[in-house]
Design a protein around this motif. Structure first.
Motif, PDB file in Angstrom:
ATOM      1  N   PHE A 298       0.819  -1.208   0.000  1.00 15.09           N
ATOM      2  CA  PHE A 298       0.000   0.000   0.000  1.00 15.09           C
ATOM      3  C   PHE A 298       0.857   1.265   0.000  1.00 15.09           C
ATOM      4  CE2 PHE A 298      -4.082  -1.734   2.228  1.00 15.09           C
ATOM      5  CZ  PHE A 298      -4.613  -2.079   1.001  1.00 15.09           C
ATOM      6  N   ILE A 299       0.363   2.283  -0.678  1.00 13.02           N
ATOM      7  CA  ILE A 299       0.892   3.641  -0.526  1.00 13.02           C
ATOM      8  C   ILE A 299       0.469   4.138   0.851  1.00 13.02           C
ATOM      9  CG2 ILE A 299       0.743   6.014  -1.402  1.00 13.02           C
ATOM     10  CD1 ILE A 299      -0.078   4.632  -4.136  1.00 13.02           C
ATOM     11  N   THR A 300       1.381   4.688   1.594  1.00 11.76           N
ATOM     12  CA  THR A 300       1.067   5.130   2.959  1.00 11.76           C
ATOM     13  C   THR A 300       1.394   6.602   3.209  1.00 11.76           C
ATOM     14  OG1 THR A 300       3.230   4.318   3.704  1.00 11.76           O
ATOM     15  CG2 THR A 300       1.346   2.830   3.964  1.00 11.76           C
ATOM     16  N   GLU A 301       2.114   7.230   2.301  1.00 12.95           N
ATOM     17  CA  GLU A 301       2.466   8.636   2.488  1.00 12.95           C
ATOM     18  C   GLU A 301       1.864   9.472   1.360  1.00 12.95           C
ATOM     19  OE1 GLU A 301       6.661   9.103   2.877  1.00 12.95           O
ATOM     20  OE2 GLU A 301       6.818   7.738   4.592  1.00 12.95           O
ATOM     21  N   PHE A 302       1.254  10.594   1.745  1.00 15.74           N
ATOM     22  CA  PHE A 302       0.555  11.457   0.784  1.00 15.74           C
ATOM     23  C   PHE A 302       1.005  12.900   0.967  1.00 15.74           C
ATOM     24  CE2 PHE A 302      -2.001   7.730   1.436  1.00 15.74           C
ATOM     25  CZ  PHE A 302      -2.463   7.406   0.176  1.00 15.74           C
ATOM     26  N   PRO A 303       0.975  13.688  -0.113  1.00 12.44           N
ATOM     27  CA  PRO A 303       0.601  13.328  -1.492  1.00 12.44           C
ATOM     28  C   PRO A 303       1.588  12.346  -2.099  1.00 12.44           C
ATOM     29  CG  PRO A 303       1.516  15.531  -1.429  1.00 12.44           C
ATOM     30  CD  PRO A 303       1.380  15.095  -0.014  1.00 12.44           C
ATOM     31  N   TYR A 304       1.103  11.556  -3.039  1.00  7.88           N
ATOM     32  CA  TYR A 304       1.914  10.521  -3.671  1.00  7.88           C
ATOM     33  C   TYR A 304       1.824  10.657  -5.180  1.00  7.88           C
ATOM     34  CZ  TYR A 304       3.672   5.959  -5.105  1.00  7.88           C
ATOM     35  OH  TYR A 304       4.387   4.952  -5.698  1.00  7.88           O
ATOM     36  N   ALA A 305       2.966  10.870  -5.818  1.00  9.35           N
ATOM     37  CA  ALA A 305       3.034  10.955  -7.276  1.00  9.35           C
ATOM     38  C   ALA A 305       3.281   9.565  -7.836  1.00  9.35           C
ATOM     39  CB  ALA A 305       4.143  11.905  -7.704  1.00  9.35           C
ATOM     40  N   THR A 306       2.331   9.060  -8.627  1.00  9.90           N
ATOM     41  CA  THR A 306       2.465   7.724  -9.183  1.00  9.90           C
ATOM     42  C   THR A 306       3.352   7.767 -10.424  1.00  9.90           C
ATOM     43  OG1 THR A 306       0.674   7.802 -10.809  1.00  9.90           O
ATOM     44  CG2 THR A 306       0.051   7.391  -8.509  1.00  9.90           C
ATOM     45  N   PRO A 307       3.859   6.620 -10.859  1.00  9.11           N
ATOM     46  CA  PRO A 307       4.656   6.594 -12.102  1.00  9.11           C
ATOM     47  C   PRO A 307       3.818   6.728 -13.359  1.00  9.11           C
ATOM     48  CG  PRO A 307       4.473   4.390 -11.187  1.00  9.11           C
ATOM     49  CD  PRO A 307       3.856   5.313 -10.171  1.00  9.11           C
ATOM     50  N   VAL A 308       2.488   6.857 -13.197  1.00  4.69           N
ATOM     51  CA  VAL A 308       1.627   7.043 -14.363  1.00  4.69           C
ATOM     52  C   VAL A 308       0.949   8.420 -14.305  1.00  4.69           C
ATOM     53  CG1 VAL A 308       1.215   4.693 -15.145  1.00  4.69           C
ATOM     54  CG2 VAL A 308      -0.010   5.531 -13.143  1.00  4.69           C
ATOM     55  N   ALA A 309       1.698   9.402 -13.849  1.00  3.85           N
ATOM     56  CA  ALA A 309       1.420  10.827 -14.087  1.00  3.85           C
ATOM     57  C   ALA A 309       0.259  11.435 -13.325  1.00  3.85           C
ATOM     58  CB  ALA A 309       1.233  11.079 -15.587  1.00  3.85           C
ATOM     59  N   VAL A 310      -0.202  10.814 -12.263  1.00  5.53           N
ATOM     60  CA  VAL A 310      -1.190  11.476 -11.417  1.00  5.53           C
ATOM     61  C   VAL A 310      -0.657  11.535  -9.990  1.00  5.53           C
ATOM     62  CG1 VAL A 310      -3.208  10.874 -12.804  1.00  5.53           C
ATOM     63  CG2 VAL A 310      -2.442   9.313 -11.011  1.00  5.53           C
ATOM     64  N   GLU A 311      -1.216  12.463  -9.219  1.00  7.60           N
ATOM     65  CA  GLU A 311      -0.796  12.626  -7.829  1.00  7.60           C
ATOM     66  C   GLU A 311      -2.007  12.485  -6.914  1.00  7.60           C
ATOM     67  OE1 GLU A 311       2.331  15.501  -6.407  1.00  7.60           O
ATOM     68  OE2 GLU A 311       0.577  16.421  -5.427  1.00  7.60           O
ATOM     69  N   TYR A 312      -1.966  11.446  -6.067  1.00  8.59           N
ATOM     70  CA  TYR A 312      -3.024  11.254  -5.078  1.00  8.59           C
ATOM     71  C   TYR A 312      -2.793  12.252  -3.946  1.00  8.59           C
ATOM     72  CZ  TYR A 312      -3.157   6.542  -7.269  1.00  8.59           C
ATOM     73  OH  TYR A 312      -3.204   5.486  -8.146  1.00  8.59           O
ATOM     74  N   ASP A 313      -3.800  13.072  -3.654  1.00  7.30           N
ATOM     75  CA  ASP A 313      -3.601  14.091  -2.629  1.00  7.30           C
ATOM     76  C   ASP A 313      -3.767  13.549  -1.221  1.00  7.30           C
ATOM     77  OD1 ASP A 313      -6.347  13.760  -3.187  1.00  7.30           O
ATOM     78  OD2 ASP A 313      -6.829  15.698  -2.304  1.00  7.30           O
ATOM     79  N   THR A 314      -4.618  12.544  -1.057  1.00  2.87           N
ATOM     80  CA  THR A 314      -4.873  12.038   0.281  1.00  2.87           C
ATOM     81  C   THR A 314      -5.471  10.640   0.194  1.00  2.87           C
ATOM     82  OG1 THR A 314      -5.989  12.512   2.382  1.00  2.87           O
ATOM     83  CG2 THR A 314      -7.178  13.053   0.378  1.00  2.87           C
ATOM     84  N   GLY A 315      -5.359   9.885   1.259  1.00  2.00           N
ATOM     85  CA  GLY A 315      -5.917   8.540   1.312  1.00  2.00           C
ATOM     86  C   GLY A 315      -5.403   7.801   2.532  1.00  2.00           C
ATOM     87  N   ASP A 316      -6.076   6.715   2.872  1.00  2.00           N
ATOM     88  CA  ASP A 316      -5.642   5.838   3.969  1.00  2.00           C
ATOM     89  C   ASP A 316      -6.167   4.445   3.664  1.00  2.00           C
ATOM     90  OD1 ASP A 316      -5.006   4.473   6.283  1.00  2.00           O
ATOM     91  OD2 ASP A 316      -5.589   6.113   7.618  1.00  2.00           O
ATOM     92  N   TYR A 317      -5.379   3.695   2.905  1.00  2.00           N
ATOM     93  CA  TYR A 317      -5.845   2.403   2.411  1.00  2.00           C
ATOM     94  C   TYR A 317      -5.847   1.343   3.500  1.00  2.00           C
ATOM     95  CZ  TYR A 317      -4.659   5.129  -1.705  1.00  2.00           C
ATOM     96  OH  TYR A 317      -4.553   6.149  -2.615  1.00  2.00           O
ATOM     97  N   ASN A 318      -4.996   1.482   4.489  1.00  2.00           N
ATOM     98  CA  ASN A 318      -5.050   0.558   5.630  1.00  2.00           C
ATOM     99  C   ASN A 318      -6.328   0.755   6.430  1.00  2.00           C
ATOM    100  OD1 ASN A 318      -2.648  -1.235   5.845  1.00  2.00           O
ATOM    101  ND2 ASN A 318      -1.532   0.703   5.729  1.00  2.00           N
ATOM    102  N   ALA A 319      -6.791   2.002   6.530  1.00  2.00           N
ATOM    103  CA  ALA A 319      -8.010   2.270   7.286  1.00  2.00           C
ATOM    104  C   ALA A 319      -9.219   1.620   6.633  1.00  2.00           C
ATOM    105  CB  ALA A 319      -8.225   3.769   7.426  1.00  2.00           C
ATOM    106  N   THR A 320      -9.329   1.712   5.290  1.00  2.00           N
ATOM    107  CA  THR A 320     -10.460   1.071   4.628  1.00  2.00           C
ATOM    108  C   THR A 320     -10.347  -0.448   4.709  1.00  2.00           C
ATOM    109  OG1 THR A 320      -9.317   1.388   2.507  1.00  2.00           O
ATOM    110  CG2 THR A 320     -11.043   2.957   3.068  1.00  2.00           C
ATOM    111  N   MET A 321      -9.127  -0.974   4.649  1.00  2.00           N
ATOM    112  CA  MET A 321      -8.969  -2.419   4.796  1.00  2.00           C
ATOM    113  C   MET A 321      -9.307  -2.862   6.219  1.00  2.00           C
ATOM    114  SD  MET A 321      -8.382  -5.276   3.280  1.00  2.00           S
ATOM    115  CE  MET A 321      -7.439  -5.056   1.772  1.00  2.00           C
ATOM    116  N   ASP A 322      -8.913  -2.068   7.207  1.00  2.00           N
ATOM    117  CA  ASP A 322      -9.291  -2.379   8.591  1.00  2.00           C
ATOM    118  C   ASP A 322     -10.806  -2.450   8.727  1.00  2.00           C
ATOM    119  OD1 ASP A 322      -6.621  -2.368   9.314  1.00  2.00           O
ATOM    120  OD2 ASP A 322      -6.670  -0.343  10.173  1.00  2.00           O
ATOM    121  N   LYS A 323     -11.479  -1.461   8.163  1.00  2.00           N
ATOM    122  CA  LYS A 323     -12.932  -1.427   8.258  1.00  2.00           C
ATOM    123  C   LYS A 323     -13.550  -2.608   7.517  1.00  2.00           C
ATOM    124  CE  LYS A 323     -15.127   1.008  10.075  1.00  2.00           C
ATOM    125  NZ  LYS A 323     -15.860   0.902  11.368  1.00  2.00           N
TER     126      LYS A 323
END
Length: 787
Positions: free
Chosen positions: A406-431
């Motif tokens: 999982f990406i855990t640090e934000f903002p995150y620039a992907t290698p396919v030219a977009v930048e995720y500004d925020t997210g918490d993928y562990n939190a949604t998986m926990d839920k």
């Protein structure tokens, strides 16, 4: 305690009162004085040359007003494509003409050849059957790889081949990705199909054209998700009607899912014909006609490779996709397998190297375009299926493998030219693990086995790019239109508001959720706010509704316009209370002076705006009406984790979905009930794709699944009670509401979870099955189980 009004409240949908009582006003409810009816004669062959068309006898039949053929549209523009893709060699895509009525050739079953306008639909249909038509049938090109073979029959004679474009992204990564795959400790490879779908909204398409000779004004009533875009495309590029002479109205629309975004030939025809015969012309699509005239969705064939190091970290992804365009380029078709697909191939994971290749192909099939999710479901399906396969090959837990990457640090620039500004993928998986009771799955599996059934658990994650933006970026990527949104807020003298928005509702609940935002900002009752949309004559220029952009882009424009209103009313309130504007506060529908007991009600200030006897006109203009255009700085990035539990009958291959769970991060939420409903609808559509729906052609280009007798839509018995949660939220950082969008999530996240669950079930029963292409019908599952 849950809120009972404003942002965050599950306010009941106000529009449902008219929908459920039969008071909705749909396009087919519109009947104009003196209208005629049109019936389209459509090709019954997939590919052929029109050698003759004789309408003389048909034109003399009772009730016939006029018969149109392709010859009537010589010099008229063809249907335009709204997105231009440049391929990996720097070449612009091949872009064939798309005539309103076929000229010279037909290129798919359903291609319109002639249009009969008559006093009644029955008379128009009878006359169409009397047209003497001769077509020299040509070989049909259906299979995409065969279409690219040397010597293949060309769909369009004026093109060099059937290849629309050969797109590579990111091209600079190509060699590095190849090297990473060659040197990887483990590589998982999967070949899969994303099956072609027909959207099938409840309301088929309708178009009513009208013309006023005295003013030279044309009006089109149509089932559209974006009436302003239809006005622009049809007026400027097809019929040559100045926009101020053309009105497009989209009243209540019964579902769209993308298929009503596009500009269709029938819309242009009805507008053209109404002027030609000087009377209204109406077309209502039949359900069987929709199967061969509405844009289809998906239809990709992909090979994906996932490289991992010795510690199971993802190091590279490479995909090669063949994407079916059909016979013509529909409005946004070129963008779907490219910029809406390739840019999401990072998913939720910190894979350092990614390369995506897409070959878009013309075939003798119905055009393919955006359908709920548009590119994002295709990317998620590839990625989440190959990750699940890798986990099984490596013998590791599929949840643990995902969490590790999982990406855990934000903002995150992907290698396919977009930048995720925020997210918490562990939190949604926990839920997800909580609501899915993953720990209790083993016991449920034993209970199923005791009944002779195989039980499987499928897990997957997704991320989506919503609110497609910003305009300057998509312009560089080939979009031929801006992707902003607009709103005008008009406050009446008694304090009520009318919000005119460029966003269009076709089931999303705008008339409920948009007032919640405005009411919260001002502190008034939601009943004081009315939403107006769908008519280019009284709404500001907007880009419509698709890509889960309504609240993120349209809502943000509305907020900006409301902020202008609030700023002006504060000026007026300050003057009325003889105070500094900086000291004015607005709360609960009243203005007050900070630190004092002075106050004035919202309604009194609004009245003063229209009765400006008591404020200096040189400082403040009378009236309260403001417009704002909002062009987002970035996409929004909803994300989530889904789980599915299935039972498979080993005797028949029948799959039943026992449980379906969705944990989504949609950022801030305006109306939780509406959000849950949107997720439910998407889940049902995703389950339909995974288990039931499939648009199939034979080798001659005949559609084998052209009715509900052969195209299996999901019904109530095919879906379980859904368990959804959207409490794990990370607000968007770049729009004023902190919202992300929810409309497509369920359709994106559910197909891989269903397929992963079925594979898990079969492997638990000792079957060495690693993949089955959707839809996982009983016949396909049984065949896979039995070799």
């Amino acid at each position: 305690m849950p809120k009972d009004h404003g942002i965050g409240a599950s306010t009941k949908r106000r529009e449902d009162v008219r929908f459920l009582t039969g008071e909705g006003r749909y396009t087919d409810d519109i009947n104009l004085r003196g209208q005629a009816y049109v019936y389209f004669l459509r090709s019954d062959v997939a590919h052929g040359r029109i050698t003759s068309i004789d309408t003389k006898s048909a034109s003399e039949m009772p009730g016939v007003v006029r018969i149109f053929t392709g010859a009537d549209f010589e010099g008229v523009g063809g249907l335009p494509c709204g997105w231009q893709v440049t391929d990996r060699h720097g070449e612009v895509m091949q872009e064939p003409g798309h005539p309103i009525l076929a000229q010279g050739k037909v290129r798919h079953v359903g291609d319109p050849i002639a249009a009969v306008v008559a006093e009644s639909l029955g008379q128009a249909r009878d006359a169409a059957e009397a047209i003497a038509l001769d077509i020299e049938e040509l070989p049909a090109v259906i299979d995409m790889k065969a279409a690219l073979a040397e010597g293949a029959t060309k769909v369009h004679d004026d093109l060099t081949s059937n290849l629309c474009y050969d797109w590579g992204f990111v091209e600079d990564n190509r060699d590095a990705v190849a090297k990473a795959i060659d040197e990887a400790a483990h590589v998982t490879t999967l070949e899969l199909k994303n099956n072609r779908l027909v959207a099938n909204p409840m309301e088929p398409r309708v178009a009513v054209g009208d013309y006023e000779r005295g003013t030279d004004h044309s009006t089109l009533y149509t089932t559209s998700q974006n009436p302003h875009v239809i006005r622009l495309l049809m007026g400027a590029f097809v019929l040559g009607i100045p926009e101020h002479k053309l009105r497009v109205v989209a009243p209540d629309v019964g579902g769209g899912f993308g298929t009503k975004i596009f500009h269709y030939a029938e819309e242009a025809f009805c507008t053209f014909a109404a002027k030609a015969i000087n009377r209204p012309v109406k077309w209502t699509c039949s359900r069987s006609e929709a199967f061969i005239s509405d844009a289809h969705g998906r239809d990709h064939v992909t090979k994906i490779e996932l490289a991992l190091d010795a510690d199971n970290n993802f190091t590279a992804i490479r995909t090669e996709t063949y994407a079916n365009m059909g016979a013509y380029l529909s409005t946004f078709a070129p963008s779907v397998p490219t910029w809406l697909h390739g840019t999401l191939m990072a998913g939720n994971y910190k894979t350092p190297l990614i390369y995506v290749n897409v070959k878009a192909v013309f075939t003798n099939t119905v055009p393919v375009d955006a359908y709920r999710g548009a590119g994002r479901p295709e990317a998620t399906y590839q990625l989440e299926r190959v990750i699940d396969k890798a986990a099984r090959e490596l013998g590791v837990d599929p949840i643990a493998l995902r969490r590790q990457n999982f990406i855990t640090e934000f903002p995150y620039a992907t290698p396919v030219a977009v930048e995720y500004d925020t997210g918490d993928y562990n939190a949604t998986m926990d839920k997800l693990e909580e609501i899915a009771d993953i720990a209790g799955f083993a016991a449920r599996r034993k209970e199923s086995e005791a009944r002779g059934k195989l039980r499987g658990l499928g897990i997957n994650c997704y991320i989506e790019a919503c609110g497609i933006a910003p305009s300057n970026l998509v312009g560089q990527l080939g979009a031929r239109a801006g992707l902003y949104e607009s709103a005008t807020v008009r406050v009446n003298a008694t304090g009520g508001l009318v919000v005119m928005t460029g966003s269009h509702s076709h089931g999303q609940g705008h008339e409920t959720s948009f007032p919640q935002v405005i009411a919260e900002m001002i502190g008034i009752d939601e009943s004081m706010v009315e939403i107006v949309h769908g008519d280019t004559a009284n709404t500001p220029m907007g880009m419509g509704t698709y890509g889960s952009r309504s609240i993120a882009v349209g809502g943000s424009a509305m907020v900006r316009a409301a902020e202008k209103i609030i700023n002006k009313t504060k000026k007026i309130a300050a003057h009325l209370m003889e105070a500094s504007e900086a000291d004015i506060e607005l709360k609960d529908g009243a203005f007050s002076v900070a630190g004092t007991d002075k106050s004035v009600a919202w309604g009194d200030v609004c009245l003063a705006a229209y009765v400006p006897h008591n404020y200096p006109l040189e400082d403040i203009e009378p009236g309260l009406e403001e417009t704002a255009f909002y062009d987002p700085a970035n996409f929004t990035y909803p994300a989530g984790a889904y789980a599915c539990e299935v039972e498979v009958d080993p005797e028949t291959g029948k799959v039943s979905i026992e449980r379906m769970m969705a944990a989504d991060d949609f950022g801030n939420i305006i109306n939780p009930m509406i959000v849950s409903g949107q997720v439910h609808g998407g889940l049902a559509q995703g389950i339909g794709q995974a288990l039931l729906e499939n648009c199939a052609y034979d080798e001659d280009g005949q559609l084998l699944s052209a009715t509900y007798m052969d195209y299996a839509m999901p019904r109530a018995a095919d879906v379980p009670m859904f368990e959804v949660d959207h409490s794990a939220k990370t607000p968007c950082t770049h729009n004023p509401l902190g919202v992300k969008g929810c409309g497509e999530a369920g359709a994106i996240g559910s197909p891989p979870s269903v397929v992963n669950a079925v594979i898990d079930a079969l492997q638990s029963g000792g079957k060495s099955v690693t993949h089955i292409d959707m839809p996982l019908s009983p016949a396909r599952v049984w065949a896979a189980m039995n070799g």
